[in-house]
Design a protein around this motif. Sequence first.
Motif, mmCIF file in Angstrom:
data_model
loop_
_atom_site.group_PDB
_atom_site.id
_atom_site.type_symbol
_atom_site.label_atom_id
_atom_site.label_comp_id
_atom_site.label_asym_id
_atom_site.label_seq_id
_atom_site.Cartn_x
_atom_site.Cartn_y
_atom_site.Cartn_z
ATOM 1 N N ALA A 325 76.271 46.902 59.579
ATOM 2 C CA ALA A 325 75.207 46.770 60.573
ATOM 3 C C ALA A 325 73.938 46.348 59.854
ATOM 4 O O ALA A 325 73.655 46.826 58.755
ATOM 5 C CB ALA A 325 74.983 48.100 61.285
ATOM 6 N N LEU A 326 73.180 45.445 60.456
ATOM 7 C CA LEU A 326 71.937 44.985 59.838
ATOM 8 C C LEU A 326 70.807 45.074 60.864
ATOM 9 O O LEU A 326 70.870 44.469 61.930
ATOM 10 C CB LEU A 326 72.102 43.554 59.321
ATOM 11 C CG LEU A 326 70.954 43.017 58.460
ATOM 12 C CD1 LEU A 326 71.496 42.163 57.313
ATOM 13 C CD2 LEU A 326 69.980 42.188 59.297
ATOM 14 N N TRP A 327 69.793 45.855 60.535
ATOM 15 C CA TRP A 327 68.609 45.992 61.392
ATOM 16 C C TRP A 327 67.463 45.197 60.794
ATOM 17 O O TRP A 327 67.009 45.466 59.681
ATOM 18 C CB TRP A 327 68.189 47.461 61.489
ATOM 19 C CG TRP A 327 69.006 48.266 62.455
ATOM 20 C CD1 TRP A 327 70.041 47.858 63.218
ATOM 21 C CD2 TRP A 327 68.840 49.663 62.740
ATOM 22 N NE1 TRP A 327 70.550 48.884 63.967
ATOM 23 C CE2 TRP A 327 69.829 50.013 63.696
ATOM 24 C CE3 TRP A 327 67.961 50.644 62.292
ATOM 25 C CZ2 TRP A 327 69.946 51.308 64.212
ATOM 26 C CZ3 TRP A 327 68.080 51.929 62.795
ATOM 27 C CH2 TRP A 327 69.060 52.258 63.752
ATOM 28 N N GLY A 328 67.008 44.205 61.539
ATOM 29 C CA GLY A 328 65.857 43.415 61.121
ATOM 30 C C GLY A 328 66.250 42.081 60.536
ATOM 31 O O GLY A 328 66.949 42.019 59.521
ATOM 32 N N LEU A 329 65.791 41.000 61.178
ATOM 33 C CA LEU A 329 66.095 39.652 60.716
ATOM 34 C C LEU A 329 64.838 38.897 60.288
ATOM 35 O O LEU A 329 64.851 38.183 59.299
ATOM 36 C CB LEU A 329 66.819 38.874 61.819
ATOM 37 C CG LEU A 329 68.227 39.367 62.142
ATOM 38 C CD1 LEU A 329 68.685 38.854 63.505
ATOM 39 C CD2 LEU A 329 69.203 38.917 61.053
ATOM 40 N N ALA A 330 63.742 39.056 61.034
ATOM 41 C CA ALA A 330 62.495 38.383 60.688
ATOM 42 C C ALA A 330 62.007 38.829 59.319
ATOM 43 O O ALA A 330 62.325 39.928 58.859
ATOM 44 C CB ALA A 330 61.432 38.683 61.742
ATOM 45 N N PHE A 331 61.208 37.993 58.683
ATOM 46 C CA PHE A 331 60.764 38.338 57.324
ATOM 47 C C PHE A 331 59.815 39.526 57.315
ATOM 48 O O PHE A 331 59.650 40.187 56.289
ATOM 49 C CB PHE A 331 60.118 37.127 56.642
ATOM 50 C CG PHE A 331 58.637 36.960 56.893
ATOM 51 C CD1 PHE A 331 57.704 37.475 56.006
ATOM 52 C CD2 PHE A 331 58.176 36.289 58.014
ATOM 53 C CE1 PHE A 331 56.343 37.317 56.226
ATOM 54 C CE2 PHE A 331 56.822 36.123 58.244
ATOM 55 C CZ PHE A 331 55.900 36.645 57.350
ATOM 56 N N LYS A 332 59.199 39.820 58.461
ATOM 57 C CA LYS A 332 58.338 40.994 58.598
ATOM 58 C C LYS A 332 58.301 41.367 60.074
ATOM 59 O O LYS A 332 58.710 40.591 60.938
ATOM 60 C CB LYS A 332 56.930 40.709 58.075
ATOM 61 C CG LYS A 332 56.181 39.637 58.846
ATOM 62 C CD LYS A 332 54.766 39.436 58.332
ATOM 63 C CE LYS A 332 53.855 40.588 58.710
ATOM 64 N NZ LYS A 332 52.436 40.315 58.372
ATOM 65 N N PRO A 333 57.801 42.559 60.424
ATOM 66 C CA PRO A 333 57.754 42.950 61.832
ATOM 67 C C PRO A 333 56.698 42.170 62.611
ATOM 68 O O PRO A 333 55.804 41.554 62.041
ATOM 69 C CB PRO A 333 57.412 44.446 61.789
ATOM 70 C CG PRO A 333 57.062 44.776 60.396
ATOM 71 C CD PRO A 333 57.364 43.620 59.528
ATOM 72 N N ASN A 334 56.827 42.209 63.943
ATOM 73 C CA ASN A 334 55.889 41.599 64.883
ATOM 74 C C ASN A 334 55.821 40.083 64.782
ATOM 75 O O ASN A 334 54.796 39.467 65.059
ATOM 76 C CB ASN A 334 54.483 42.191 64.717
ATOM 77 C CG ASN A 334 54.438 43.664 65.035
ATOM 78 O OD1 ASN A 334 55.078 44.121 65.975
ATOM 79 N ND2 ASN A 334 53.708 44.432 64.235
ATOM 80 N N THR A 335 56.928 39.476 64.361
ATOM 81 C CA THR A 335 57.032 38.028 64.337
ATOM 82 C C THR A 335 58.499 37.652 64.484
ATOM 83 O O THR A 335 59.386 38.469 64.240
ATOM 84 C CB THR A 335 56.466 37.443 63.028
ATOM 85 O OG1 THR A 335 56.582 36.020 63.057
ATOM 86 C CG2 THR A 335 57.229 37.966 61.820
ATOM 87 N N PRO A 366 66.957 34.756 68.533
ATOM 88 C CA PRO A 366 67.139 33.327 68.860
ATOM 89 C C PRO A 366 66.827 32.418 67.675
ATOM 90 O O PRO A 366 67.586 31.485 67.387
ATOM 91 C CB PRO A 366 66.152 33.104 70.018
ATOM 92 C CG PRO A 366 66.019 34.447 70.659
ATOM 93 C CD PRO A 366 66.071 35.418 69.523
ATOM 94 N N GLU A 367 65.736 32.677 66.994
ATOM 95 C CA GLU A 367 65.381 31.871 65.822
ATOM 96 C C GLU A 367 66.373 32.107 64.692
ATOM 97 O O GLU A 367 66.732 31.175 63.955
ATOM 98 C CB GLU A 367 63.966 32.214 65.366
ATOM 99 C CG GLU A 367 63.469 31.399 64.188
ATOM 100 C CD GLU A 367 63.331 29.922 64.487
ATOM 101 O OE1 GLU A 367 63.311 29.129 63.521
ATOM 102 O OE2 GLU A 367 63.265 29.537 65.681
ATOM 103 N N ALA A 368 66.838 33.349 64.546
ATOM 104 C CA ALA A 368 67.804 33.665 63.498
ATOM 105 C C ALA A 368 69.117 32.912 63.711
ATOM 106 O O ALA A 368 69.716 32.419 62.751
ATOM 107 C CB ALA A 368 68.057 35.166 63.452
#
Length: 454
Positions: A325-335, A366-368
């Motif tokens: 399981a992987l939580w978090g895809l963006a390079f940082k939160p709130n983006t 979606p971007e990921a």
Amino acid sequence: MKVTIIGSGYVGLVTGACLAEQGNTVFCLDLDPKKIEILNSGGVPIYEPGLKEMIERNRAAGRLQFSTDIAASVAHGDIQFVAVGTPPDEDGSADLQYVVAAARNIGRHATTPKVVVDKSTVPVGTADKVSAAIKEELEKRGQPADLCSVVSNPEFLKEGAAVEDFMRPDRIVIGTENTPAGLRAKEQMRKLYAPFNRHHERTYYMDVKSAELTKYAANAMLATRISFMNELANLADLVGADIEAVRQGIGSDSRIGYGFLYSGTGYGGSCFPKDVSALSKTAKEHGRDLKILDAVEAVNEQQKYILIEKIEKRFGKDLSKMKFALWGLAFKPNTDDMREAPSRVIIQELVKRGASVLAYDPVAMPEAKHCLELDFKANPEGLKKVAMVDKPMDALDGCDALVIVTEWKAFRSPDFDQVMQKLTRPIIFDGRNLYEPSAMQELGIEYYGIGRHN
């Protein structure tokens, strides 16, 4: 005041919306018709807290418009902000083709005096190139060569807090030339930013080249702090120290402070990677090696693999038949920014070792999906091992361990009983040190942080 923003990307949209919020009439130009169509239909092509509402408010008030019309954009603004992309070239230098193209368009259409503001992050000396391009086009049309003045006004926006950063800036850096035209441009910039200085003066005036270097120097310093702490965290793992205790111990020193001292899986995004690389390239062009920055880059690239090393140490190199399981895809939160995101490296490396991945991110999926399609273009079968789910707990179903890559607030206090029920083994690899090792031990969770000693 009448302002034109050239480039309706991240910096351009935030700049345009925030200046419109202060009562200016803003014309946002972009040559991508799809982006302009999204904006004119009420959408926003990027995720940034508070931005959509600000755009809607100012469009309704008639202070903000979006168009692909170059001539109209030049005619509109007495101040022309150039906020186009400066992606890294193959050699690591900043690609200035879009900046120069924007400058030429201004030169081709300007008939009245313009202040041309370099808002994009550009290497030292770019203002000279912009000025030369504009003058060349003006002279072709028989216009005065000094019709336009070029100013450097770098952005200092943190993704996820960009609107707040613009509206309440730490500092405003403005670089102008000490000429009659430069002094007039300085006065116009002073008027434009006056609302942001009402509480206290935040503006620093300097020459153009110093302003250009200030932006790179700021990002390079922050990137250096991150890589430095990541190296210390890796050492803490080896010697049995706790990097969180170390962070508090050194951060309490007023000369150091607490900012950007968190260890993790490395920095990403649109700024730090390309800016560190571009600054190093600029130095090499002048016969100088910036050895610290070269090391910062090398440490950061290596750090993106740190969780993979921990996973291999726990499970071995063959991860076939395993699911993470992987939580978090963006390079940082709130983006939703996936540029240089560590998650992309981690997912590819897990799949390369035979594992499958169930991923969740509050806004970046979606971007990921788009980015992972590019990452796995040469390995479409590998992409089939990656799936995304709509809820964080759904990502845990039947997985052998949880890997945390982005420090979203929603991940800070999960229902650990449910986490343990859904995972086949109660194991967490925490790339952002969200949890206390002692608390995880009490719960019966096998926990691996970055530089955290149990």
